[in-house]
Design a protein around this motif. Structure first.
Motif, PDB file in Angstrom:
ATOM      1  N   ASP A 228       0.834  -1.193   0.000  1.00 43.06           N
ATOM      2  CA  ASP A 228       0.000   0.000   0.000  1.00 43.06           C
ATOM      3  C   ASP A 228       0.870   1.244   0.000  1.00 43.06           C
TER       4      ASP A 228
ATOM      5  N   ARG B 177      -0.456  -2.107  10.143  1.00 46.88           N
ATOM      6  CA  ARG B 177      -1.311  -2.631   9.064  1.00 46.88           C
ATOM      7  C   ARG B 177      -1.494  -4.140   9.203  1.00 46.88           C
TER       8      ARG B 177
ATOM      9  N   PRO C 181      -5.090  -1.284   5.963  1.00 49.80           N
ATOM     10  CA  PRO C 181      -4.133  -0.177   5.872  1.00 49.80           C
ATOM     11  C   PRO C 181      -4.597   1.096   6.564  1.00 49.80           C
ATOM     12  N   GLU C 182      -5.857   1.413   6.381  1.00 45.61           N
ATOM     13  CA  GLU C 182      -6.328   2.682   6.940  1.00 45.61           C
ATOM     14  C   GLU C 182      -6.467   2.616   8.452  1.00 45.61           C
TER      15      GLU C 182
ATOM     16  N   ALA D 258      -8.378   7.246   0.464  1.00 42.63           N
ATOM     17  CA  ALA D 258      -8.873   8.158   1.488  1.00 42.63           C
ATOM     18  C   ALA D 258      -8.850   7.464   2.842  1.00 42.63           C
ATOM     19  N   PRO D 259      -8.566   8.229   3.860  1.00 39.65           N
ATOM     20  CA  PRO D 259      -8.482   7.607   5.179  1.00 39.65           C
ATOM     21  C   PRO D 259      -9.855   7.337   5.765  1.00 39.65           C
ATOM     22  N   ALA D 260      -9.886   6.426   6.728  1.00 39.52           N
ATOM     23  CA  ALA D 260     -11.083   6.315   7.529  1.00 39.52           C
ATOM     24  C   ALA D 260     -11.271   7.668   8.207  1.00 39.52           C
TER      25      ALA D 260
ATOM     26  N   GLU E  60      -3.151   2.721  10.068  1.00 39.57           N
ATOM     27  CA  GLU E  60      -2.601   4.066  10.227  1.00 39.57           C
ATOM     28  C   GLU E  60      -3.295   4.811  11.360  1.00 39.57           C
TER      29      GLU E  60
END
Lengths: 254, 180
Positions: A19, B31, B37-38, A172-174, B41
């Protein structure tokens, strides 16, 4: 795919490396850290928090956009929007959050008390199940279907504000939405321009994984914020504020 | 001056350097621990914010990386227990759990096989696998991170590998032919 135990580390690296990396959001982390320190230092005094307008939510943060024009008109717009945001922060209000992607629209509605940093949003999902989120300070609770049992409450840690979904593109992030942060951002940060008719445009540099600038519009009515619309990751997010002064009672789920 | 005091510029600079240095590695660890992944983070950011609050104390103790690693593992418990499946039910279908709906599997099938196998492990076993095989920690270091004995680490590892072999036939065949 063939993996042996010795290769597992390499396979995990491929999995984790696959990613795109974002740079470390150092400034945002430090700002959130300072806010967390202040919160710890002052305890949970709602009055103090109300004045401090602590910002700490989700992945969308804001910093002042550089190059803010200093003309009289813009400055006046800044001040008017700041005043409206500050006035809104002193009130309880009904809250409606609408998200629009290319294919769908979701609406969640509830109420929020900025002084207590407490509120709720509820909606019915596609399966006909009622859903609710409650925010009490830094605690976030979700009502969910767990193991087939509906309406079970779970507490989420590591977040603040109302959890929203990932919007728009896959990078896009959460995201979580904290009305307190939104109002404080409108009050303190960004470039503001008056559009006429009590409408303003704003631009913030959001410290998302892509570091994109968040732009949008805000509508002010009766000296308070009425509607904030902005774009996140290619999807539209709209916050509507109404029923100022409404009673907001948020119970912590057992 | 208390731990709550505003950080000095020197302290901030040290913290900033630390974050820039360790970000990439720990982002990957997060992760793998969360399987997303999100959310990985997000978890890392939350841990780093908490680390900032305790930075002076932790830095003084000498190993902020180990401290951060422990926070990540402990934090992943919360994600695992309260967030993984249930949280996603509140999300729109097109962003549903990629593990569950197989959406990503159609695109990145080989990686998804491993991701699925990893996610199928209990979180302690998963943490052991990630820390041993990705972070290259010794069994002693993994035990210190998880707050358990070396024997427990070995037990978790053995069970994890057995489970992964069930889920990844390629792992089983390679391992049985090449490792024993």
């Amino acid at each position: 795919m063939t993996i042996n135990q010795d290769d597992l580390g390499g396979a995990l690296r491929v999995l984790a490396d696959g990613d795109d990396d974002a740079p470390a959001p150092v400034e945002r982390l430090m700002r959130r850290g300072r806010q967390a320190r202040r919160r710890r230092a002052v305890g949970v005094s709602a009055a103090v928090l109300g004045v401090a307008a602590v910002l700490s939510v989700g992945v969308i943060g804001v910093t002042a956009e550089t190059g803010n024009p200093s003309g009289v008109t813009v400055q006046a717009a800044d001040l008017r929007l700041a005043a409206a945001s500050a006035a809104t922060e002193r009130e309880t209000f009904g809250l409606r959050v609408t998200m629009r992607s290319e294919t769908r629209t979701w609406v969640r509605e509830g109420a929020y008390d900025p002084a207590a940093r407490a509120g709720y949003l509820s909606w019915t999902d596609d399966h006909g199940t009622s859903q609710e989120q409650r925010v009490i300070g830094d605690d976030v609770y979700l009502k969910l279907t767990i193991d087939g049992k509906r309406n079970q409450w779970r507490k989420m840690t590591g977040g603040a504000g109302f959890p929203m979904t990932n919007l728009g593109d896959g990078g896009a992030p959460a995201m979580s939405v904290d009305p307190s942060e939104v109002l404080a951002a409108l009050r303190d940060n960004g470039t503001v321009k008056e559009l006429g008719g009590s409408r303003y445009s704003f631009a913030f540099r959001g410290e998302t994984t892509s570091g994109r600038t968040v732009t949008g519009t805000v509508e002010v009515g009766s000296g308070k914020v009425g509607k904030v619309s902005y774009d996140v990751g290619g999807a539209a997010l709209v916050l509507e504020f109404f029923d100022y002064g409404t009673a907001v009672r948020v119970e912590r789920p057992a | 001056m208390s731990d709550h005091a505003i950080a000095s510029p020197t302290s901030d600079a040290a913290y900033a350097d630390f974050v820039r240095t360790v970000w990439k590695h720990h982002l990957r660890v997060a992760r793998l621990l969360t399987g997303d992944p999100e959310r990985g983070e997000e978890l890392l950011q939350e841990c780093l914010v908490k680390l900032y609050v305790r930075w002076r104390k932790v830095a003084k103790q000498g190993d902020p990386q180990a401290y951060l690693r422990r926070m990540l593992v402990n934090g992943s418990v919360s994600w695992w227990r309260s967030g993984r499946r249930e949280y996603l039910l509140a999300e729109p279908p097109e962003r549903a759990d990629p593990v569950a709906d197989g959406a990503l599997a159609a695109v990145h099938e080989p990686r998804e096989e491993l991701r699925r196998a990893l996610l199928a492990l209990p979180r302690q076993q998963r943490a052991v696998v990630v820390l041993r095989h990705y972070a290259d920690l010794t069994e002693r270091e993994v035990a210190a991170t998880l707050g358990c004995t070396i024997g427990t680490v070995k037990s978790h590892h053995a069970r994890a590998m057995a489970r992964m072999r069930e889920l990844l036939p390629e792992l089983e065949s390679q391992d049985s032919e090449g490792m024993r």
